[in-house]
Design an enzyme around this catalytic site. Structure first.
Site, PDB file in Angstrom:
ATOM      1  N   HIS A 173     -23.910  59.079  34.355  1.00  0.00           N
ATOM      2  CA  HIS A 173     -23.351  57.733  34.071  1.00  0.00           C
ATOM      3  C   HIS A 173     -21.958  57.565  34.687  1.00  0.00           C
ATOM      4  CE1 HIS A 173     -26.564  57.553  31.004  1.00  0.00           C
ATOM      5  NE2 HIS A 173     -26.201  58.808  30.766  1.00  0.00           N
ATOM      6  N   SER A 294      -7.069  49.288  59.160  1.00  0.00           N
ATOM      7  CA  SER A 294      -7.124  47.862  58.891  1.00  0.00           C
ATOM      8  C   SER A 294      -6.160  47.159  59.827  1.00  0.00           C
ATOM      9  CB  SER A 294      -6.727  47.607  57.434  1.00  0.00           C
ATOM     10  OG  SER A 294      -6.270  46.279  57.280  1.00  0.00           O
ATOM     11  N   LYS A 300      -4.011  51.632  55.484  1.00  0.00           N
ATOM     12  CA  LYS A 300      -5.427  51.874  55.205  1.00  0.00           C
ATOM     13  C   LYS A 300      -6.092  52.905  56.112  1.00  0.00           C
ATOM     14  CE  LYS A 300      -7.822  50.193  52.585  1.00  0.00           C
ATOM     15  NZ  LYS A 300      -8.445  48.872  52.396  1.00  0.00           N
ATOM     16  N   GLU A 307     -19.805  53.900  54.939  1.00  0.00           N
ATOM     17  CA  GLU A 307     -20.187  52.562  54.475  1.00  0.00           C
ATOM     18  C   GLU A 307     -21.285  51.962  55.346  1.00  0.00           C
ATOM     19  OE1 GLU A 307     -16.701  49.991  53.646  1.00  0.00           O
ATOM     20  OE2 GLU A 307     -15.581  51.861  53.662  1.00  0.00           O
TER      21      GLU A 307
END
Ligand code: ARG
Length: 474
Positions: A173, A294, A300, A307
């Site tokens: 979980h 970025s 970043k 991804e």
């Protein structure tokens, strides 16, 4: 991607009008729009080399059963070999007017060698030809992807080997559950990939059957030798029913299901890498060469590769559904619908293959912050189960032990400390059975080492799982 299963990507020209080989019964040429709509040469040219292999095997069989002459066979082989060179060199002139890869190659063959080229299509139809080409193509793709999976598994084993005693929190979980080693966690993915590999191997058996000889749908009146062709093309056997041979694409659907599972496994792994790289976890870093920045936020560093793989899983799942849907309403036997099998199949192969390649390269670029992992494991009462097990060993029924430890956890939550930080007296409030040997059960390493059965996370057990896996990969 190996040279053979890569698309040459050459655009098909629609310049010099070339009569289609089937135009004899038509009163007018097909409209331009329909020509473009029905053509597949833009995407099926990547079958070209397999089409040539199939044609050579077919022609040799036609000679063996004396349907064509020795001279015709020699001309066909010479012409097809020249066409192969032209395609490899990128000088082959693909024509939209000639619809698909099969008619393009056949027309060029006739241009090169004359009448012999016109005899090649005896006892054959594009229906059994295309089914053969896809199976040959897919077989090569499966072999390539299977090697790629092995390479990724090897990379995982190398990383796991370094982390058999690197403690991290195991989650259920997404809440801290019990300590595991990072090596053990990696080995879970090794297992998933092992099942993927065996699924492809199983799928390959059903892919590896020869449709040629089915002709359009009902077989052929010529005395063909299908076994000879099957052997020449290294098929395990022939498709036993001509209608089935030209119409079903279940082997391609099955492959897409295998690929969807591989992507799903990679996607879950990617999801974890992304979480672990977030400063909220800070368990790992991924080498700069696999990350991007970025354009607005100078600080970043994003795990874009992970991804993208996670994102690409969506299209592979989509292709599986596309092929299932393509098939479901088709009456026997071949229908043009089946031309739509190629783009989803090719994109599935490309996507899973590229994803495996980039993921495998990324694995050695993963660096681990052992201290952060250990600190996180120490935070969520990961050894609470071990304390309960300790009480059970002292004679308490498990449900009562569970309750006693739950009380201890609540106490620690108020005190903002870990179970291992309580002194003996404090612990004994929850059960008089606790004595000073309890601390061995409360440490993270103790909890790890205690799980030494098959499939457990104990460092020695994970070492032997890795050794077993290395043997299996050989
Ligand atoms: N381009 C076709 C395909 O991909 C080849 C088979 C065409 N057969 C036919 N009878 N029109 O399926």
């Amino acid at each position: 991607m190996s040279a053979q299963i890569k698309s040459s990507g050459a655009p098909a020209q629609s310049s010099a009008p070339a009569n289609k080989p089937w135009s004899g019964r038509f009163n007018e040429p097909v409209s331009d729009l329909v020509k473009r709509f029905t053509a597949s040469v833009g995407f099926d040219q990547r079958l070209a080399e397999f089409d040539i292999d199939g044609s050579i095997a077919h022609a040799r069989m036609l000679r063996a059963v004396e349907i064509i002459s020795t001279e015709d066979l020699a001309s066909i082989e010479r012409g097809l070999s020249e066409i192969r060179s032209e395609i490899r060199a990128g000088t082959f002139n693909w024509s939209l007017d000639l619809e698909d890869v099969h008619l393009n190659i056949e027309r060029r063959l006739t241009d090169l060698v004359g009448d012999a080229g016109k005899r090649l299509h005896t006892a054959r139809s594009r229906n059994d030809q295309v089914a053969t080409d896809i199976r040959l193509y897919l077989r090569a793709a499966i072999d390539y992807i299977s090697d790629q999976i092995r390479a990724l598994q090897t990379a995982l084993l190398d990383l796991a080997d370094k982390h058999t005693d690197t403690v991290m929190p195991g989650f259920t979980h997404l809440q801290v559950a019990q300590p595991v080693s990072f090596g053990h966690h990696l080995m879970a993915y090794y297992e998933m990939l092992a099942r993927d590999a065996s699924r492809y191997a199983d799928c390959r058996k059903r892919v590896n059957r020869l449709p040629l000889g089915a002709a359009a749908l009902a077989g052929t009146s010529y005395p063909i030798d299908r076994q000879m062709v099957a052997k020449a093309l290294e098929f395990d056997g022939v498709c036993e029913n001509s209608l089935d041979a030209v119409s079903d694409r279940d082997f391609a659907i099955e492959f897409c299901a295998c690929a969807a599972l591989t992507m799903t496994h990679l996607s879950r792994f990617c999801e974890e890498l992304i979480l672990w790289m977030s400063p909220r976890f800070a368990f790992i870093d991924i080498a700069d060469r696999f990350c991007t920045g970025s354009s607005i936020m100078p600080q970043k560093k994003n795990p874009d590769v992970a991804e993208l793989i996670r994102g690409k899983t969506g299209r592979v799942n989509g292709h599986l559904v596309a092929l299932l849907t393509l098939m479901k309403g088709q009456p026997l036997a071949y229908n043009k619908d089946n031309q739509e099998d190629k783009e989803p199949l090719f994109d599935t192969i490309d996507t899973v293959s590229t994803s495996l390649a980039v993921f495998t390269e990324m694995v050695p670029g993963i660096s681990v912050d052992k201290d952060a992992m250990r600190a996180a494991a120490a935070q969520g009462f990961a050894t609470a189960t071990d304390l309960a097990d300790y009480l059970v060993r002292k004679g308490l029924p498990f449900r009562e032990a569970h309750e006693a430890v739950a009380q201890a956890v609540r106490f620690c939550e108020v005190r903002k400390c870990d179970l291992a930080e309580l002194n003996l007296q404090e612990l004994q409030q929850f059960s008089p059975l606790i004595s000073d040997d309890v601390y061995a059960s409360l440490t993270l390493d103790g909890a790890l080492t205690a799980r030494s059965h098959i499939g457990g996370t104990a460092p020695a057990r994970v070492k032997s799982a890795i050794a077993k896996a290395r043997k299996a990969l050989k």
